[in-house]
Design an enzyme around this catalytic site. Structure first.
Site, PDB file in Angstrom:
ATOM      1  N   ALA A   2      40.249  41.622   7.680  1.00 36.22           N
ATOM      2  CA  ALA A   2      39.645  42.669   8.502  1.00 36.22           C
ATOM      3  C   ALA A   2      40.761  43.551   9.048  1.00 36.22           C
ATOM      4  CB  ALA A   2      38.840  42.049   9.640  1.00 36.22           C
TER       5      ALA A   2
ATOM      6  N   SER B  55      41.542  46.543  11.310  1.00 39.01           N
ATOM      7  CA  SER B  55      40.988  47.419  12.342  1.00 39.01           C
ATOM      8  C   SER B  55      41.724  48.737  12.426  1.00 39.01           C
ATOM      9  CB  SER B  55      41.048  46.717  13.700  1.00 39.01           C
ATOM     10  OG  SER B  55      42.398  46.576  14.111  1.00 39.01           O
TER      11      SER B  55
ATOM     12  N   GLY C 114      44.917  48.572  13.668  1.00 43.89           N
ATOM     13  CA  GLY C 114      45.928  48.248  14.655  1.00 43.89           C
ATOM     14  C   GLY C 114      47.032  47.384  14.079  1.00 43.89           C
TER      15      GLY C 114
ATOM     16  N   CYS D 182      30.349  41.193  19.561  1.00 42.25           N
ATOM     17  CA  CYS D 182      30.879  41.790  18.330  1.00 42.25           C
ATOM     18  C   CYS D 182      31.448  40.702  17.435  1.00 42.25           C
ATOM     19  CB  CYS D 182      31.949  42.824  18.670  1.00 42.25           C
ATOM     20  SG  CYS D 182      32.580  43.710  17.223  1.00 42.25           S
TER      21      CYS D 182
ATOM     22  N   CYS E  34      34.695  49.690  23.099  1.00 40.21           N
ATOM     23  CA  CYS E  34      34.973  50.615  21.999  1.00 40.21           C
ATOM     24  C   CYS E  34      33.906  51.690  21.840  1.00 40.21           C
ATOM     25  CB  CYS E  34      35.156  49.837  20.696  1.00 40.21           C
ATOM     26  SG  CYS E  34      33.679  49.011  20.079  1.00 40.21           S
TER      27      CYS E  34
END
Length: 392
Positions: free
Chosen positions: A6, A8, A10, A101, A203
């Protein structure tokens, strides 16, 4: 293993993916698009999974030499995380959208799709450790533990994932000594996100104004601000905009007789009232929760155990006596939640060694044994018992 990383956008997820590649896994990067609104585009550190982040994720995948895809999970995100956030506040509770989430998107929608496509595991940039311990059957059980860096530990928001998803998860940054070390590693690998600021706040609230977001979605619903005896002290524009422990923005028309500040003690959605009072009434030492997710199948239900509990993502753990299998109201129901781990749906009780302030229904209660996560539940009620000690 075939691993779905995953990304993101970042630094944490980029380094985690790089470590998965180094470990010899067949890695594919995927970015989760959680919003179709261009308002999510931002510069700086607020939010995550924005348009800007998708570009950063693609560049990281290029540097690592792995395939990269963008998956549109915006519909699932709206129907689960945002819908839950609104309904919880509307019901007078205080949710943690990061927990939801992780539950519904990162370790449900993402992992389920990955498994359907033939992937063995999902790797994320979360700071937590997975420890394999030999079991009595000659195999090994997987345990979720705190990260090596206590300042970055994210085991609190991961506790909801359940044992089946834990079995298919990788957290390559669990042993990282610090965020600075991760940034230095990213720079050494040539990843352009090495100096990118951390994301923070919610977010999907692009401007950081949570109350404004709630007003836009839920509308104006005027009601009364009352004291514990029911005397009206002021008015509000929507009970959903308040949470237990709040001090500012109470809309009071006159000060307390003793001149002391007042805090939100309770949100009553049924009557659309906010109850306020002195700070000492915020202290509780008995917590009751439901929707239990239990990771430790070697810890039996129905018995009181000595443990630690944490009620906020960055809160300090408190020693407590904990019993899984009681009802959310505190009445014994040993048969509930007695299975071998997973989502039990039963209740959980915790009797704290010291009092905690400002505990609101809807918060996650995570149970630890040292660094190990035993399970998680959602707080239904909190009350003062005879053992309330020093505030914390």
């Amino acid at each position: 293993m075939r691993v779905l990383a995953a990304l993101s956008g970042g630094v944490d997820s980029a380094v985690a993916a790089a470590r998965a590649v180094d470990a010899g896994h067949d890695v594919v990067g995927v970015h989760m698009a959680l919003s179709r609104s261009r308002a999510q585009h931002r510069n700086g550190s607020r939010g995550c999974c924005s348009i800007e982040d998708a570009g950063d994720a693609r560049r990281a995948a290029d540097v690592l030499g792995i395939p990269y895809y963008v998956w549109d999970l915006s519909e699932e995100f709206e129907e689960t995380v945002i819908a839950d956030f609104l309904s919880e506040y509307e019901a007078g509770r205080t949710p943690n959208p990061c927990v939801r989430c992780n539950e519904h998107i990162k370790f449900s929608a993402l992992l389920d799709r990955g498994v359907a496509l033939g992937f063995d595991a999902v790797a994320t940039g979360h700071y937590a450790r997975i420890v394999e311990v030999p079991d009595s059957a000659g195999g090994a059980r997987r345990e979720l533990h705190r990260a090596a860096d206590p300042l970055k530990d994210q085991s609190y928001v991961l506790a909801v994932m359940g044992p089946e998803r834990l079995a298919r998860s990788l957290f390559p940054l669990g042993d990282a000594p610090s965020k600075d070390a991760v940034r230095a590693e990213a720079a050494a690998r040539g990843l352009s996100v090495s100096a990118k600021p951390d994301s923070y706040d919610i977010c999907f609230v692009a401007d950081g104004d949570t109350q404004g977001f709630l007003r836009d979605r839920l509308g104006s619903r005027p009601g009364e601000v009352v004291d514990p005896d029911g005397r009206v002290l002021g008015e509000h524009d929507g009970a959903y905009a308040f949470t237990v422990g709040q001090r500012k923005g109470l809309g009071l028309t006159r000060p307390a007789v003793d001149g002391r500040p007042r805090y939100v003690l309770e949100v009553r959605p049924q009557t659309n009232q906010i109850v306020v009072g002195p700070s000492e009434l915020l202290t509780v030492d008995e917590l009751h929760a439901d929707q239990t997710v239990w990771l430790a199948d070697d810890v039996p239900a129905g018995e009181w155990i000595d443990a630690e509990v944490q009620v906020r993502a960055h809160g300090e753990p408190v020693t407590a006596s904990v019993r899984r299998g009681g009802s959310a109201s505190g009445e014994a129901d040993v048969g509930a939640g007695g299975g071998a781990g997973g989502v039990t749906g039963g209740g959980l009780e915790a009797r704290l060694s010291v009092g905690l302030r400002g505990i609101a229904p809807g918060q996650s209660l995570v149970v630890y044994a040292g660094s190990r996560v035993l399970g998680q539940a959602t707080i239904v009620s909190a009350r003062r018992g005879a053992a309330v000690g020093a505030n914390r």
